[in-house]
Each structure stands twice: as structure tokens, then as C-alpha cells.
Design a protein around this motif. Sequence first.
Motif, PDB file in Angstrom:
ATOM      1  N   VAL A 111      54.866  45.340  64.687  1.00  0.00           N
ATOM      2  CA  VAL A 111      53.655  44.592  65.002  1.00  0.00           C
ATOM      3  C   VAL A 111      53.497  44.382  66.506  1.00  0.00           C
ATOM      4  O   VAL A 111      52.395  44.488  67.045  1.00  0.00           O
ATOM      5  N   GLY A 112      54.616  44.069  67.196  1.00  0.00           N
ATOM      6  CA  GLY A 112      54.524  43.835  68.628  1.00  0.00           C
ATOM      7  C   GLY A 112      53.982  45.041  69.376  1.00  0.00           C
ATOM      8  O   GLY A 112      53.117  44.912  70.253  1.00  0.00           O
ATOM      9  N   ALA A 113      54.479  46.222  69.027  1.00  0.00           N
ATOM     10  CA  ALA A 113      53.983  47.446  69.665  1.00  0.00           C
ATOM     11  C   ALA A 113      52.528  47.688  69.324  1.00  0.00           C
ATOM     12  O   ALA A 113      51.733  48.113  70.174  1.00  0.00           O
ATOM     13  N   SER A 114      52.160  47.404  68.066  1.00  0.00           N
ATOM     14  CA  SER A 114      50.774  47.620  67.648  1.00  0.00           C
ATOM     15  C   SER A 114      49.812  46.709  68.407  1.00  0.00           C
ATOM     16  O   SER A 114      48.759  47.155  68.879  1.00  0.00           O
ATOM     17  N   ILE A 115      50.178  45.427  68.527  1.00  0.00           N
ATOM     18  CA  ILE A 115      49.310  44.488  69.243  1.00  0.00           C
ATOM     19  C   ILE A 115      49.177  44.888  70.711  1.00  0.00           C
ATOM     20  O   ILE A 115      48.073  44.930  71.272  1.00  0.00           O
ATOM     21  N   ALA A 116      50.307  45.176  71.348  1.00  0.00           N
ATOM     22  CA  ALA A 116      50.270  45.538  72.765  1.00  0.00           C
ATOM     23  C   ALA A 116      49.466  46.817  72.993  1.00  0.00           C
ATOM     24  O   ALA A 116      48.684  46.904  73.955  1.00  0.00           O
ATOM     25  N   ALA A 117      49.642  47.808  72.128  1.00  0.00           N
ATOM     26  CA  ALA A 117      48.912  49.066  72.295  1.00  0.00           C
ATOM     27  C   ALA A 117      47.414  48.877  72.065  1.00  0.00           C
ATOM     28  O   ALA A 117      46.583  49.420  72.809  1.00  0.00           O
ATOM     29  N   GLU A 118      47.067  48.083  71.054  1.00  0.00           N
ATOM     30  CA  GLU A 118      45.653  47.867  70.759  1.00  0.00           C
ATOM     31  C   GLU A 118      44.959  47.113  71.884  1.00  0.00           C
ATOM     32  O   GLU A 118      43.901  47.534  72.379  1.00  0.00           O
ATOM     33  N   LEU A 119      45.554  45.997  72.307  1.00  0.00           N
ATOM     34  CA  LEU A 119      44.945  45.217  73.388  1.00  0.00           C
ATOM     35  C   LEU A 119      45.026  45.961  74.721  1.00  0.00           C
ATOM     36  O   LEU A 119      44.120  45.852  75.551  1.00  0.00           O
ATOM     37  N   GLY A 120      46.118  46.709  74.920  1.00  0.00           N
ATOM     38  CA  GLY A 120      46.242  47.487  76.141  1.00  0.00           C
ATOM     39  C   GLY A 120      45.176  48.547  76.252  1.00  0.00           C
ATOM     40  O   GLY A 120      44.610  48.774  77.338  1.00  0.00           O
ATOM     41  N   THR A 121      44.872  49.198  75.146  1.00  0.00           N
ATOM     42  CA  THR A 121      43.804  50.199  75.141  1.00  0.00           C
ATOM     43  C   THR A 121      42.456  49.557  75.445  1.00  0.00           C
ATOM     44  O   THR A 121      41.632  50.101  76.197  1.00  0.00           O
ATOM     45  N   THR A 222      47.914  45.007  80.605  1.00  0.00           N
ATOM     46  CA  THR A 222      48.073  46.454  80.742  1.00  0.00           C
ATOM     47  C   THR A 222      47.179  47.007  81.849  1.00  0.00           C
ATOM     48  O   THR A 222      46.020  46.604  82.004  1.00  0.00           O
ATOM     49  N   GLU A 223      47.729  47.952  82.601  1.00  0.00           N
ATOM     50  CA  GLU A 223      46.948  48.670  83.604  1.00  0.00           C
ATOM     51  C   GLU A 223      47.591  50.032  83.810  1.00  0.00           C
ATOM     52  O   GLU A 223      48.767  50.236  83.525  1.00  0.00           O
ATOM     53  N   GLY A 224      46.800  50.996  84.242  1.00  0.00           N
ATOM     54  CA  GLY A 224      47.364  52.309  84.534  1.00  0.00           C
ATOM     55  C   GLY A 224      47.097  53.359  83.481  1.00  0.00           C
ATOM     56  O   GLY A 224      47.797  54.361  83.428  1.00  0.00           O
ATOM     57  N   GLY A 225      46.119  53.160  82.619  1.00  0.00           N
ATOM     58  CA  GLY A 225      45.746  54.188  81.663  1.00  0.00           C
ATOM     59  C   GLY A 225      46.711  54.317  80.501  1.00  0.00           C
ATOM     60  O   GLY A 225      47.388  53.358  80.098  1.00  0.00           O
ATOM     61  N   ALA A 226      46.805  55.543  79.961  1.00  0.00           N
ATOM     62  CA  ALA A 226      47.619  55.788  78.768  1.00  0.00           C
ATOM     63  C   ALA A 226      49.093  55.472  79.019  1.00  0.00           C
ATOM     64  O   ALA A 226      49.789  54.944  78.141  1.00  0.00           O
ATOM     65  N   GLU A 227      49.583  55.783  80.204  1.00  0.00           N
ATOM     66  CA  GLU A 227      50.977  55.483  80.526  1.00  0.00           C
ATOM     67  C   GLU A 227      51.223  53.978  80.518  1.00  0.00           C
ATOM     68  O   GLU A 227      52.261  53.513  80.023  1.00  0.00           O
ATOM     69  N   GLY A 228      50.281  53.224  81.026  1.00  0.00           N
ATOM     70  CA  GLY A 228      50.410  51.769  81.019  1.00  0.00           C
ATOM     71  C   GLY A 228      50.415  51.196  79.613  1.00  0.00           C
ATOM     72  O   GLY A 228      51.132  50.220  79.342  1.00  0.00           O
ATOM     73  N   VAL A 229      49.629  51.795  78.717  1.00  0.00           N
ATOM     74  CA  VAL A 229      49.619  51.338  77.322  1.00  0.00           C
ATOM     75  C   VAL A 229      50.987  51.548  76.681  1.00  0.00           C
ATOM     76  O   VAL A 229      51.509  50.665  75.987  1.00  0.00           O
ATOM     77  N   GLY A 230      51.581  52.694  76.932  1.00  0.00           N
ATOM     78  CA  GLY A 230      52.915  52.954  76.393  1.00  0.00           C
ATOM     79  C   GLY A 230      53.954  51.994  76.940  1.00  0.00           C
ATOM     80  O   GLY A 230      54.813  51.491  76.200  1.00  0.00           O
ATOM     81  N   GLN A 231      53.884  51.729  78.236  1.00  0.00           N
ATOM     82  CA  GLN A 231      54.822  50.781  78.837  1.00  0.00           C
ATOM     83  C   GLN A 231      54.626  49.375  78.283  1.00  0.00           C
ATOM     84  O   GLN A 231      55.605  48.651  78.048  1.00  0.00           O
ATOM     85  N   ALA A 232      53.383  48.977  78.056  1.00  0.00           N
ATOM     86  CA  ALA A 232      53.112  47.647  77.510  1.00  0.00           C
ATOM     87  C   ALA A 232      53.698  47.506  76.111  1.00  0.00           C
ATOM     88  O   ALA A 232      54.288  46.470  75.774  1.00  0.00           O
ATOM     89  N   ALA A 233      53.544  48.546  75.284  1.00  0.00           N
ATOM     90  CA  ALA A 233      54.096  48.505  73.926  1.00  0.00           C
ATOM     91  C   ALA A 233      55.615  48.398  73.961  1.00  0.00           C
ATOM     92  O   ALA A 233      56.220  47.619  73.209  1.00  0.00           O
ATOM     93  N   THR A 234      56.238  49.175  74.847  1.00  0.00           N
ATOM     94  CA  THR A 234      57.701  49.127  74.968  1.00  0.00           C
ATOM     95  C   THR A 234      58.174  47.754  75.424  1.00  0.00           C
ATOM     96  O   THR A 234      59.125  47.187  74.865  1.00  0.00           O
ATOM     97  N   ARG A 235      57.530  47.200  76.435  1.00  0.00           N
ATOM     98  CA  ARG A 235      57.925  45.886  76.948  1.00  0.00           C
ATOM     99  C   ARG A 235      57.717  44.796  75.905  1.00  0.00           C
ATOM    100  O   ARG A 235      58.521  43.857  75.811  1.00  0.00           O
ATOM    101  N   ALA A 236      56.657  44.915  75.135  1.00  0.00           N
ATOM    102  CA  ALA A 236      56.398  43.901  74.106  1.00  0.00           C
ATOM    103  C   ALA A 236      57.504  43.897  73.061  1.00  0.00           C
ATOM    104  O   ALA A 236      57.985  42.832  72.649  1.00  0.00           O
ATOM    105  N   VAL A 237      57.927  45.083  72.634  1.00  0.00           N
ATOM    106  CA  VAL A 237      58.980  45.172  71.623  1.00  0.00           C
ATOM    107  C   VAL A 237      60.309  44.670  72.178  1.00  0.00           C
ATOM    108  O   VAL A 237      61.012  43.880  71.533  1.00  0.00           O
TER     109      VAL A 237
END
Length: 262
Positions: A111-121, A222-237
Motif C-alpha cells: 500500500v505504501g508504494a501504491s500511495i506514493a506512486a499514485e500521488l507522485g504521478t 515527489t519531483e523529477g518525473g518517472a525516476e522521482g516517482v520510483g524513488q518516492a515509492a521506495t522511500r515510502a516503503v
Amino acid sequence: MAESITRVGGRVVSAVSELGDISILLFRILRSFPQVHKVGRLTLVQMMEMGVRSMPLVVVTSFFTGTVAAIQAAYQFQDWIPLRYVGAVVGKSVIIELGPVLTGLVVGGRVGASIAAELGTMKVTEQIDALEALAIDSIRYLALPRFIAGVVMIPVVVVFADVLAILGGMLAAVYSIGMSAQSFAFGLKLFFVMDDVWGGLIKSVIFGGIIALMGCYYGLRTEGGAEGVGQAATRAVVSSCLLILISDYILAELLFGFVFAR
């Protein structure tokens, strides 16, 4: 030496600043609670996402956690302690510790990765800016439903996880260890107290809040495009898992050292 001290000092300042930002986000979410009726449908959607759709993963994890707990307890007890106490060990360990913590870690990873990826996008595609331009509070609209869903649904999932883990432990005791179901149930009831259940549920409420808060925090930053979304999901988890383990120790000290101490 001076450079290393400066580097450490900078990291400490950054950590304290991040902790302050997380606290501010939590305060803004709590301040939005009186307006929860405006996001009722969104809250139900998030409850479905965090609760119902996490159940397949929780079922597998909790069931086999209970079987392993029973087999390990029987191995430790052999030639020393009667096997009828296996049920007591499985029940206590699952309700107090394994159920809430493992469920929090597993659901937090999903869930943490999902929330971060969704809001990051939404953040990098400027959808959140569009909400703000329409005078819609992004905290109330995006973070509040997820926080409420985490606080409400994680305890519900933990209850199911506890039941499935105990059932798995009983099946392992019967078919792998050779115990009778009656002996396992006798041990399970022998040391059962409701304080253990309440302690596990209180833990799960805190864990649910941590999972939702970390996902929202890193997603909204989140900032920095697709790479930033991935980093946000990782950090959230990662942050969710670390905070769950740290808070588990603190809650264990408070709940079973003071609140429920006999």
C-alpha cells in the motif's frame, strides 16, 4: 575530520527538518477531520484498496507464519515442555507481535508504494497543482481518505491475519507435530487474555497511520518525473517498515510495560 563532521551535521539537520515536515502533514490531516463527510466516497475506495485487495497477500503470509510458529515452538519444547503449550505460544506470539507487525510490513510494502506512486504521478503531472488552482484542498482530498482508510482497515486486516495464523498453527500442530486439535485449543485458551488482543489492535492502528502518512508524505513531495516517482515509492516503503519496527518497540514498552502490566 571537519568535512565528515559537516556531513554528519547536515544529515542530522535534514532528518530533523524531514521529521518536522512529516509532523506538519500529520497536523494538517488531523485538522481536516471535521470535513471527512466531504470525502466519504473516496475514503470507501481507499478502504477497499487497503483492506480487501490486500487480503490475498495477508492470507498467505499469516497462514504460513502460524504454521512456522507452531513447528518452531514444538522444536524448542521437545523433551522439556509439554506440547499442549504450543497453542499458548502460537496464540500469544501471533496476537501480540507477529500478526500486527508482519501484516503491517506486508501491507505497508504494497500500500505504501501504491500511495506514493499514485500521488507522485499526480504531483509530477501537475494534477495536484490543478486541484489547488480549483480551490480544492489537496490534503483533504488526497491524504485524509488514505489516512482514515489506513487507520480503520489495517486493524480489520490484522484480525483476519490473527485468525488465519492461529488456524495455520493448529493445522501444523495436528498434521506435522501429531498433536490433537483439543490439546492445541487447550493451550490456546490457557493463557489467553483480552489485553493481548487490545494491545495488538492498538499497534495495528498506529501502523496503519504510519503506512498512510509515509505514502502521502513522499508522494506529495515527489519531483523529477518517472525516476522521482520510483524513488518516492521506495522511500515510502523503507520509511514505513523502519517506523513500524521502531514504533513496535515503543508501543511494547508502553502497552505491556505500563498500560496492561499486571
